[in-house]
Design a protein around this motif. Structure first.
Motif, PDB file in Angstrom:
ATOM      1  N   SER A 206       0.810  -1.221   0.000  1.00 63.11           N
ATOM      2  CA  SER A 206       0.000   0.000   0.000  1.00 63.11           C
ATOM      3  C   SER A 206       0.838   1.263   0.000  1.00 63.11           C
ATOM      4  O   SER A 206       0.337   2.339  -0.343  1.00 63.11           O
ATOM      5  CB  SER A 206      -0.931   0.019   1.230  1.00 63.11           C
ATOM      6  OG  SER A 206      -1.807  -1.081   1.217  1.00 63.11           O
ATOM      7  N   ARG A 215      -9.303   0.131  -2.507  1.00 65.96           N
ATOM      8  CA  ARG A 215      -8.971   1.116  -1.468  1.00 65.96           C
ATOM      9  C   ARG A 215      -9.946   1.073  -0.286  1.00 65.96           C
ATOM     10  O   ARG A 215      -9.499   1.133   0.874  1.00 65.96           O
ATOM     11  CB  ARG A 215      -8.928   2.523  -2.070  1.00 65.96           C
ATOM     12  CG  ARG A 215      -8.572   3.600  -1.033  1.00 65.96           C
ATOM     13  CD  ARG A 215      -8.429   4.965  -1.669  1.00 65.96           C
ATOM     14  NE  ARG A 215      -7.164   5.115  -2.358  1.00 65.96           N
ATOM     15  CZ  ARG A 215      -7.039   5.530  -3.611  1.00 65.96           C
ATOM     16  NH1 ARG A 215      -8.129   5.802  -4.332  1.00 65.96           N
ATOM     17  NH2 ARG A 215      -5.853   5.653  -4.163  1.00 65.96           N
ATOM     18  N   TRP A 219      -8.330   0.418   3.353  1.00 67.27           N
ATOM     19  CA  TRP A 219      -8.327   1.462   4.388  1.00 67.27           C
ATOM     20  C   TRP A 219      -9.011   0.975   5.664  1.00 67.27           C
ATOM     21  O   TRP A 219      -8.553   1.287   6.768  1.00 67.27           O
ATOM     22  CB  TRP A 219      -9.022   2.719   3.862  1.00 67.27           C
ATOM     23  CG  TRP A 219      -8.129   3.605   3.042  1.00 67.27           C
ATOM     24  CD1 TRP A 219      -6.968   3.253   2.417  1.00 67.27           C
ATOM     25  CD2 TRP A 219      -8.320   4.999   2.777  1.00 67.27           C
ATOM     26  NE1 TRP A 219      -6.428   4.327   1.761  1.00 67.27           N
ATOM     27  CE2 TRP A 219      -7.232   5.425   1.964  1.00 67.27           C
ATOM     28  CE3 TRP A 219      -9.285   5.927   3.121  1.00 67.27           C
ATOM     29  CZ2 TRP A 219      -7.097   6.741   1.504  1.00 67.27           C
ATOM     30  CZ3 TRP A 219      -9.162   7.234   2.668  1.00 67.27           C
ATOM     31  CH2 TRP A 219      -8.089   7.639   1.873  1.00 67.27           C
ATOM     32  N   SER A 223      -6.609   0.872   8.980  1.00 57.67           N
ATOM     33  CA  SER A 223      -6.957   1.795  10.065  1.00 57.67           C
ATOM     34  C   SER A 223      -7.304   1.073  11.361  1.00 57.67           C
ATOM     35  O   SER A 223      -7.420   1.704  12.415  1.00 57.67           O
ATOM     36  CB  SER A 223      -8.144   2.675   9.643  1.00 57.67           C
ATOM     37  OG  SER A 223      -9.315   1.879   9.483  1.00 57.67           O
ATOM     38  N   PHE A 317     -12.182   9.769   3.685  1.00 55.07           N
ATOM     39  CA  PHE A 317     -12.854   8.511   3.997  1.00 55.07           C
ATOM     40  C   PHE A 317     -14.197   8.429   3.279  1.00 55.07           C
ATOM     41  O   PHE A 317     -14.547   7.396   2.704  1.00 55.07           O
ATOM     42  CB  PHE A 317     -13.072   8.379   5.506  1.00 55.07           C
ATOM     43  CG  PHE A 317     -11.803   8.192   6.287  1.00 55.07           C
ATOM     44  CD1 PHE A 317     -11.013   7.058   6.118  1.00 55.07           C
ATOM     45  CD2 PHE A 317     -11.378   9.137   7.196  1.00 55.07           C
ATOM     46  CE1 PHE A 317      -9.846   6.873   6.827  1.00 55.07           C
ATOM     47  CE2 PHE A 317     -10.208   8.972   7.909  1.00 55.07           C
ATOM     48  CZ  PHE A 317      -9.436   7.842   7.727  1.00 55.07           C
ATOM     49  N   CYS A 353     -13.585   5.176  10.897  1.00 52.24           N
ATOM     50  CA  CYS A 353     -12.217   5.327  10.392  1.00 52.24           C
ATOM     51  C   CYS A 353     -11.647   6.696  10.757  1.00 52.24           C
ATOM     52  O   CYS A 353     -10.459   6.815  11.090  1.00 52.24           O
ATOM     53  CB  CYS A 353     -12.181   5.120   8.882  1.00 52.24           C
ATOM     54  SG  CYS A 353     -12.389   3.383   8.398  1.00 52.24           S
ATOM     55  N   TRP A 426      -2.763   9.652   1.788  1.00 52.19           N
ATOM     56  CA  TRP A 426      -3.260   8.850   2.907  1.00 52.19           C
ATOM     57  C   TRP A 426      -3.076   7.360   2.684  1.00 52.19           C
ATOM     58  O   TRP A 426      -3.046   6.593   3.648  1.00 52.19           O
ATOM     59  CB  TRP A 426      -4.727   9.192   3.175  1.00 52.19           C
ATOM     60  CG  TRP A 426      -4.892  10.492   3.905  1.00 52.19           C
ATOM     61  CD1 TRP A 426      -4.013  11.537   3.930  1.00 52.19           C
ATOM     62  CD2 TRP A 426      -5.993  10.887   4.719  1.00 52.19           C
ATOM     63  NE1 TRP A 426      -4.504  12.567   4.689  1.00 52.19           N
ATOM     64  CE2 TRP A 426      -5.716  12.199   5.187  1.00 52.19           C
ATOM     65  CE3 TRP A 426      -7.187  10.293   5.075  1.00 52.19           C
ATOM     66  CZ2 TRP A 426      -6.595  12.892   6.017  1.00 52.19           C
ATOM     67  CZ3 TRP A 426      -8.069  10.988   5.897  1.00 52.19           C
ATOM     68  CH2 TRP A 426      -7.766  12.262   6.372  1.00 52.19           C
ATOM     69  N   ASP A 427      -2.959   6.935   1.436  1.00 50.34           N
ATOM     70  CA  ASP A 427      -2.591   5.533   1.182  1.00 50.34           C
ATOM     71  C   ASP A 427      -1.293   5.203   1.915  1.00 50.34           C
ATOM     72  O   ASP A 427      -1.169   4.169   2.579  1.00 50.34           O
ATOM     73  CB  ASP A 427      -2.401   5.284  -0.322  1.00 50.34           C
ATOM     74  CG  ASP A 427      -3.715   5.240  -1.091  1.00 50.34           C
ATOM     75  OD1 ASP A 427      -4.777   5.124  -0.459  1.00 50.34           O
ATOM     76  OD2 ASP A 427      -3.664   5.319  -2.335  1.00 50.34           O
ATOM     77  N   GLN A 430      -1.565   5.473   5.822  1.00 52.27           N
ATOM     78  CA  GLN A 430      -2.172   4.262   6.394  1.00 52.27           C
ATOM     79  C   GLN A 430      -1.166   3.122   6.438  1.00 52.27           C
ATOM     80  O   GLN A 430      -1.199   2.283   7.333  1.00 52.27           O
ATOM     81  CB  GLN A 430      -3.386   3.830   5.539  1.00 52.27           C
ATOM     82  CG  GLN A 430      -4.515   4.839   5.482  1.00 52.27           C
ATOM     83  CD  GLN A 430      -5.532   4.670   6.611  1.00 52.27           C
ATOM     84  OE1 GLN A 430      -5.284   4.000   7.595  1.00 52.27           O
ATOM     85  NE2 GLN A 430      -6.687   5.287   6.451  1.00 52.27           N
TER      86      GLN A 430
END
Length: 504
Positions: A206, A215, A219, A223, A317, A353, A426-427, A430
Motif C-alpha cells: 500500500s 482502497r 483502508w 486503520s 474517507f 475510520c 493517505w494511502d 495508512q
C-alpha cells in the motif's frame, strides 16, 4: 468550567497567529477567476506591494493587509460587474465560460462569426479616437475563434475545475490499466481474499498507492476498523454500524441543548466551507451526514470537542467509501440516489475510520493544541538541519513557522493539496506506522523543500507569507505526490533514528 475556559481562550485569541480561520488553500482558491493565481513551478510569482512601507512583523502585516482569501462578497460582486473592455476581456470571459457549463454560449460558432471583421491596413477610428491596428484586430479575433473551437471540443458532461477533480485522470476518462497496475491489483485481491490477511504485507504494497478498486476495504483494514480474519469482518461491520446509529439515536437530539448548541453551531457553519468547489460536498444529504459524524465524535471526545479543521478529515474517507458504489465521476454523483442502507453504511464507516485516525493525533485538538505546537517546533528544528538557507531566510524576514505550518499540521496538508492528492497521500500514511502523527512531519519538511527556489526568491515578509499560504499545487497528481513521499522517506531514514541531527 473547562469548556468555558476553552471557549473564552479561543474568543480572546481569535487572531493569534496559527489560530484556525476559514481560509482558502489548494482546495479553496478564490472563486472569482480574476483572483485565482497559479504559477508554474519554475517561474517566479509576482505580488503587488500593498503599501510603500514593508510590514516588519506578522502583526503589522495582518493589521494592514487583506489576505487573498478574505475578499468580501461585495468586492467579488464589484469585480463581476466590471464591464469587459477590449479583446483581452472577451477572451477571459470565454475562458471562464468554458469552465462553467451553465454560462456556455448556445451557438458558439454563430457568435464567433458575428464578431466585427478586422479592417486591413488601417487604424480604426471610434468617437474621434484611434483604435487598435488591423494586425491587433486579426490577432484578437483569431484568439477568440480558437477559444471557441476548443470550447466546442469539450466533453458534454459538466466541467469540473482541475482543483476540484478527485480522480487523477484527465477529462476524457480513465486510461486503460497497464500490465503493472493489473499485477498490483491482483496482488491486493489475493492478500485480501486470504483467510487471515497479512497486514504487514498489505502495508508494504500500500505504501506506493492503493488501487481504487480495493482502497475501501484496504483502508478499513489498515486503520484497524476491520479485523484481519476474513470470517469476522461481516459481523464486525454489522455491529459497529449498529453501534454508530445507536449513538445517533442517543445523542443527536441533544444538539440543541444548552451544553452542545455552540458545538453544533460551529459544525453547521464549517460544513459548507468543506471543499466548496466540489459539487458532491454541497449536497444537503452529504452535509447532513458530515454534521452527524462530527457532532457524535465531538460529544464522545469531550477532552477536545470539535475544532475547526476536523471537518476536513472526514472527506477522504467519505470519498473512498463512496467510490465503492460509484463508477462515474464521484465529484458530481448524487448521493441521495443510493439506497438508504448504502448511505448509512458509508456514513458509519467514515465515522469509525475518522475516529481511528484522530485517536492517534488527538493532542492536536485538545486545549491550546499542544500536539500541533510540538510538531511545528520539530519542523523548525528539522528544517534548520536540512536547509540552513531557508531557515536563515525565514529568520531574516521574521517569518515564524507557526504562521504557515500550523495549518499544515491541523489539516494534514488538506488545504495545500487537491483532494485527489490527499487520498493518494493517505494511502501511504495508512501504510506507515504512525503515519499521521510521525511521518507527516517529514512530508511537511519535504513539501517545504519542494518550493525552495520560490521561497528564496521572495525578499519581504508579505511575499513570503502569501507564497507559503497559496502554494501552486493545483496541477499536482499521483506523480508529484509519489516524489514528495520518496523525499519524505529519505528524510525520515536520515533523521528519525538520529536525534543528534536535530541539535544545532
Amino acid at each position: 468550567m473547562a469548556t468555558d475556559n476553552r471557549i473564552n481562550f479561543w474568543r480572546r485569541n481569535a487572531k493569534v497567529p496559527g489560530s484556525v480561520q476559514p481560509v482558502y488553500g489548494a482546495q479553496h482558491p478564490p472563486l472569482d477567476p480574476c483572483l485565482r493565481r497559479t504559477f508554474p513551478k519554475d517561474s517566479k510569482p509576482k505580488y503587488n506591494n500593498i503599501g510603500s512601507k514593508k510590514a516588519c512583523s506578522f502583526h503589522e502585516f495582518a493589521s494592514s493587509t487583506d489576505d487573498a482569501w478574505d475578499i468580501d462578497d461585495e468586492e467579488d460582486e464589484e469585480l463581476r460587474r466590471t464591464p469587459p473592455s477590449g479583446p483581452v476581456s472577451i477572451q477571459a470571459s470565454l475562458l471562464h465560460q468554458a469552465g462553467d457549463p451553465e454560462r456556455r454560449p448556445t451557438h458558439p460558432r454563430t457568435e464567433a462569426q458575428s464578431l466585427p471583421p478586422p479592417h486591413e491596413d488601417a487604424a480604426e477610428h471610434v468617437n474621434g479616437r484611434v483604435g487598435k491596428s488591423s494586425s491587433d484586430a486579426d490577432l484578437s479575433t483569431s484568439s477568440v475563434r480558437s477559444s471557441l473551437q476548443k470550447q466546442q471540443s469539450l466533453p458534454v458532461r459538466p466541467i469540473i475545475p482541475l482543483v476540484a477533480r478527485i480522480s487523477d485522470q484527465n477529462a476524457s476518462g480513465a486510461p486503460p490499466m497497464t500490465v503493472r497496475e493489473k499485477t498490483r491489483l491482483d496482488k491486493f485481491k489475493q492478500l485480501l481474499a486470504s483467510p487471515n490477511t497479512d497486514l504487514e504485507e498489505l502495508r508494504k504494497h500500500s505504501w506506493s498507492g492503493i488501487p481504487r478498486e480495493v482502497r475501501p476495504i484496504t483502508w478499513r483494514l489498515l486503520s484497524g476498523y476491520l479485523p484481519a480474519n476474513r470470517e469476522r469482518r461481516e459481523l464486525v461491520l454489522q455491529r459497529k454500524r449498529e453501534e454508530y446509529f445507536g449513538f445517533i439515536e442517543q445523542y443527536y437530539h441533544s444538539r440543541t441543548d444548552e451544553n452542545y448548541k455552540d458545538t453544533y453551531r460551529q459544525i453547521h457553519i464549517d460544513i459548507p466551507r468543506t471543499n466548496p468547489l466540489i459539487p458532491l460536498f454541497q449536497q444537503p444529504a452529504v452535509q447532513e451526514v458530515f454534521e452527524r459524524i462530527l457532532f457524535i465524535w465531538a460529544i464522545r471526545h469531550p477532552a477536545s470537542g470539535y475544532v475547526q479543521g476536523i471537518n476536513d478529515l472526514v472527506t477522504p474517507f467519505f470519498v473512498a467509501f463512496l467510490s465503492e458504489f460509484v463508477t462515474e465521476d464521484v465529484e458530481n454523483f448524487e448521493v441521495a440516489a443510493l439506497p438508504q442502507e448504502t448511505q448509512r453504511n458509508i456514513e458509519a464507516d467514515s465515522f469509525w475510520c475518522m475516529s481511528k485516525l484522530l485517536d492517534g493525533i488527538q493532542d492536536n485538538y485538545t486545549f491550546a493544541q499542544p500536539g500541533i505546537q510540538n510538531k511545528v517546533k520539530a519542523l523548525e528544528e528539522l528544517v534548520s538541519r536540512i536547509d540552513a538557507d531557508i531557515h536563515s531566510h525565514f529568520k531574516k524576514y521574521e517569518v515564524e513557522y507557526l504562521q504557515f505550518a500550523f495549518r499544515w499540521m491541523n489539516n494534514l496538508l488538506m488545504r495545500e493539496l487537491p483532494l485527489r492528492c490527499t487520498i493518494r497521500l493517505w494511502d501511504t500514511y495508512q501504510a506507515e506506522t504512525d503515519g499521521f502523527s510521525h511521518f507527516h512531519l517529514y512530508v511537511c519538511a519535504a513539501f517545504l523543500m519542494e518550493w525552495r527556489k520560490e521561497i528564496l526568491s521572495m525578499l519581504d515578509f508579505q511575499s513570503l507569507l502569501m507564497l507559503l499560504q497559496n502554494l501552486p499545487t493545483i496541477h499536482w497528481g499521483n506523480e508529484e505526490v509519489g516524489l514528495l513521499l520518496a523525499e519524505a522517506y529519505r528524510l525520515k531514514y536520515m533523521f528519525a533514528d538520529a536525534p543528534s541531527h536535530y541539535k544545532r
